[in-house]
Design a protein around this motif. Sequence first.
Motif, PDB file in Angstrom:
ATOM      1  N   HIS A  18      12.808  71.060 -90.757  1.00 27.91           N
ATOM      2  CA  HIS A  18      12.660  69.653 -91.112  1.00 27.91           C
ATOM      3  C   HIS A  18      13.528  68.733 -90.254  1.00 27.91           C
ATOM      4  O   HIS A  18      13.371  67.507 -90.310  1.00 27.91           O
ATOM      5  CB  HIS A  18      13.003  69.439 -92.590  1.00 27.91           C
ATOM      6  N   GLU A  19      14.439  69.322 -89.471  1.00 23.51           N
ATOM      7  CA  GLU A  19      15.356  68.517 -88.675  1.00 23.51           C
ATOM      8  C   GLU A  19      14.965  68.436 -87.208  1.00 23.51           C
ATOM      9  O   GLU A  19      15.662  67.794 -86.421  1.00 23.51           O
ATOM     10  CB  GLU A  19      16.773  69.075 -88.794  1.00 23.51           C
ATOM     11  N   VAL A  20      13.855  69.079 -86.828  1.00 22.86           N
ATOM     12  CA  VAL A  20      13.503  69.130 -85.409  1.00 22.86           C
ATOM     13  C   VAL A  20      13.277  67.737 -84.836  1.00 22.86           C
ATOM     14  O   VAL A  20      13.929  67.337 -83.853  1.00 22.86           O
ATOM     15  CB  VAL A  20      12.260  70.020 -85.180  1.00 22.86           C
ATOM     16  N   LEU A  21      12.367  66.976 -85.407  1.00 26.06           N
ATOM     17  CA  LEU A  21      12.094  65.642 -84.876  1.00 26.06           C
ATOM     18  C   LEU A  21      13.268  64.696 -85.087  1.00 26.06           C
ATOM     19  O   LEU A  21      13.630  63.955 -84.154  1.00 26.06           O
ATOM     20  CB  LEU A  21      10.807  65.075 -85.476  1.00 26.06           C
ATOM     21  N   PRO A  22      13.923  64.670 -86.262  1.00 29.30           N
ATOM     22  CA  PRO A  22      15.102  63.805 -86.396  1.00 29.30           C
ATOM     23  C   PRO A  22      16.195  64.112 -85.370  1.00 29.30           C
ATOM     24  O   PRO A  22      16.810  63.198 -84.817  1.00 29.30           O
ATOM     25  CB  PRO A  22      15.576  64.080 -87.825  1.00 29.30           C
ATOM     26  N   GLU A  23      16.440  65.390 -85.091  1.00 28.48           N
ATOM     27  CA  GLU A  23      17.464  65.745 -84.106  1.00 28.48           C
ATOM     28  C   GLU A  23      17.041  65.321 -82.705  1.00 28.48           C
ATOM     29  O   GLU A  23      17.855  64.827 -81.915  1.00 28.48           O
ATOM     30  CB  GLU A  23      17.740  67.241 -84.149  1.00 28.48           C
ATOM     31  N   ALA A  24      15.755  65.512 -82.385  1.00 27.67           N
ATOM     32  CA  ALA A  24      15.252  65.056 -81.089  1.00 27.67           C
ATOM     33  C   ALA A  24      15.364  63.542 -80.968  1.00 27.67           C
ATOM     34  O   ALA A  24      15.702  63.016 -79.899  1.00 27.67           O
ATOM     35  CB  ALA A  24      13.800  65.506 -80.897  1.00 27.67           C
ATOM     36  N   MET A  25      15.110  62.821 -82.072  1.00 24.39           N
ATOM     37  CA  MET A  25      15.254  61.363 -82.057  1.00 24.39           C
ATOM     38  C   MET A  25      16.707  60.957 -81.836  1.00 24.39           C
ATOM     39  O   MET A  25      16.989  60.004 -81.110  1.00 24.39           O
ATOM     40  CB  MET A  25      14.730  60.774 -83.368  1.00 24.39           C
ATOM     41  N   ARG A  26      17.641  61.668 -82.460  1.00 28.32           N
ATOM     42  CA  ARG A  26      19.051  61.336 -82.268  1.00 28.32           C
ATOM     43  C   ARG A  26      19.450  61.500 -80.804  1.00 28.32           C
ATOM     44  O   ARG A  26      20.141  60.652 -80.231  1.00 28.32           O
ATOM     45  CB  ARG A  26      19.929  62.208 -83.168  1.00 28.32           C
ATOM     46  N   LEU A  27      18.998  62.604 -80.190  1.00 28.52           N
ATOM     47  CA  LEU A  27      19.298  62.813 -78.780  1.00 28.52           C
ATOM     48  C   LEU A  27      18.628  61.751 -77.919  1.00 28.52           C
ATOM     49  O   LEU A  27      19.245  61.198 -76.992  1.00 28.52           O
ATOM     50  CB  LEU A  27      18.839  64.206 -78.367  1.00 28.52           C
ATOM     51  N   ALA A  28      17.369  61.435 -78.217  1.00 24.71           N
ATOM     52  CA  ALA A  28      16.640  60.436 -77.428  1.00 24.71           C
ATOM     53  C   ALA A  28      17.311  59.074 -77.508  1.00 24.71           C
ATOM     54  O   ALA A  28      17.466  58.379 -76.491  1.00 24.71           O
ATOM     55  CB  ALA A  28      15.195  60.346 -77.913  1.00 24.71           C
ATOM     56  N   ARG A  29      17.724  58.681 -78.704  1.00 26.68           N
ATOM     57  CA  ARG A  29      18.370  57.367 -78.851  1.00 26.68           C
ATOM     58  C   ARG A  29      19.715  57.328 -78.150  1.00 26.68           C
ATOM     59  O   ARG A  29      20.108  56.300 -77.588  1.00 26.68           O
ATOM     60  CB  ARG A  29      18.504  57.033 -80.329  1.00 26.68           C
ATOM     61  N   ALA A  30      20.429  58.462 -78.167  1.00 31.27           N
ATOM     62  CA  ALA A  30      21.696  58.518 -77.446  1.00 31.27           C
ATOM     63  C   ALA A  30      21.471  58.359 -75.946  1.00 31.27           C
ATOM     64  O   ALA A  30      22.203  57.638 -75.262  1.00 31.27           O
ATOM     65  CB  ALA A  30      22.410  59.837 -77.739  1.00 31.27           C
ATOM     66  N   LEU A  31      20.442  59.029 -75.429  1.00 29.05           N
ATOM     67  CA  LEU A  31      20.127  58.904 -74.006  1.00 29.05           C
ATOM     68  C   LEU A  31      19.681  57.491 -73.656  1.00 29.05           C
ATOM     69  O   LEU A  31      19.948  57.001 -72.565  1.00 29.05           O
ATOM     70  CB  LEU A  31      19.031  59.898 -73.630  1.00 29.05           C
ATOM     71  N   ALA A  32      18.985  56.848 -74.599  1.00 29.93           N
ATOM     72  CA  ALA A  32      18.406  55.533 -74.323  1.00 29.93           C
ATOM     73  C   ALA A  32      19.408  54.398 -74.450  1.00 29.93           C
ATOM     74  O   ALA A  32      19.293  53.374 -73.774  1.00 29.93           O
ATOM     75  CB  ALA A  32      17.234  55.274 -75.266  1.00 29.93           C
ATOM     76  N   THR A  33      20.423  54.566 -75.313  1.00 23.94           N
ATOM     77  CA  THR A  33      21.237  53.403 -75.675  1.00 23.94           C
ATOM     78  C   THR A  33      22.729  53.565 -75.471  1.00 23.94           C
ATOM     79  O   THR A  33      23.445  52.570 -75.488  1.00 23.94           O
ATOM     80  CB  THR A  33      21.008  53.040 -77.156  1.00 23.94           C
ATOM     81  N   THR A  34      23.231  54.768 -75.310  1.00 21.27           N
ATOM     82  CA  THR A  34      24.683  54.944 -75.243  1.00 21.27           C
ATOM     83  C   THR A  34      25.066  55.838 -74.079  1.00 21.27           C
ATOM     84  O   THR A  34      24.235  56.518 -73.492  1.00 21.27           O
ATOM     85  CB  THR A  34      25.233  55.582 -76.540  1.00 21.27           C
ATOM     86  N   ARG A  35      26.348  55.825 -73.773  1.00 23.02           N
ATOM     87  CA  ARG A  35      26.877  56.750 -72.774  1.00 23.02           C
ATOM     88  C   ARG A  35      27.166  58.066 -73.476  1.00 23.02           C
ATOM     89  O   ARG A  35      28.023  58.117 -74.359  1.00 23.02           O
ATOM     90  CB  ARG A  35      28.155  56.190 -72.162  1.00 23.02           C
ATOM     91  N   PRO A  36      26.480  59.156 -73.098  1.00 21.89           N
ATOM     92  CA  PRO A  36      26.648  60.409 -73.827  1.00 21.89           C
ATOM     93  C   PRO A  36      28.068  60.954 -73.723  1.00 21.89           C
ATOM     94  O   PRO A  36      28.764  60.742 -72.730  1.00 21.89           O
ATOM     95  CB  PRO A  36      25.649  61.354 -73.138  1.00 21.89           C
TER      96      PRO A  36
END
Length: 254
Positions: A193-211
């Motif tokens: 159940h966490e696959v897409l939410p975790e992928a979204m967290r990574l995607a948003r980090a890549l899109a908006t913040t300095r990792p």
Amino acid sequence: MNRKDKAVEQFGRSDHRGAAFLERRGSVAVITLNRPDLRNVVDAAVSAGVAAAMETLARSPDLRVGIITGAGDTFCAGADVAALSAGHSIDAPGHPEWGFAGFVRHEIDKPVIAAVNGSASGRGLDLVLACNAAIVSSHATLGPREVRRVEDCNFRSGALGGRLRFEPVSLRDTLHPETALRCGIIDRIVHPHEVLPEAMRLARALATTRPRPDGIGAAVLRRRADKDNRRPQRSCGAHAHGQRHSRGGTDTPC
């Protein structure tokens, strides 16, 4: 837009919930293979939909990261054998050069994450290998590939973000997530159940913040920056024609 590109766009957009579709979630494009009753096998409609989604991702300044996933409980079970047996092409219309599912050789300059919600078998494994990062369900399996060989480890500059640096690789056996993680084929294992939410967290980090320098996001950026400076790596859980490969010059046991 030429006639070929119009054909892909029209095919891919004929139905928002068609064989493959794109959803915009802020700066993230979520691309879903949508044939759950057939384990998301790829035919021309899927390839057209994914190809159109990739073009949208590439051309849209507001979209910065893509995620590819499957509907239902399967990521992708490979090519539509029935379509191939009937003599039908499964390429994106007018664009065979974009490769399997209109994606694996589709050059774009934005990272794409595989949200592997279920098994990725046959050429479905190629979709995982073509992404820059992979978040995988603990219930998923990877492979085997039907021709037992991944010939396209360098099929595009972002293949595995530089993780898989050897070719050819013969994936003769089914890999469980733990093995794939040790081998660097995937980045993280999570509850289904966490696959897409975790992928979204990574995607948003890549899109908006300095990792964070020690996190997956930074690793993705390093892989992309290092894509033209690859060194041999040892095969893990796979056969590489008797050759030994290493990461950073040191053999890594599995």
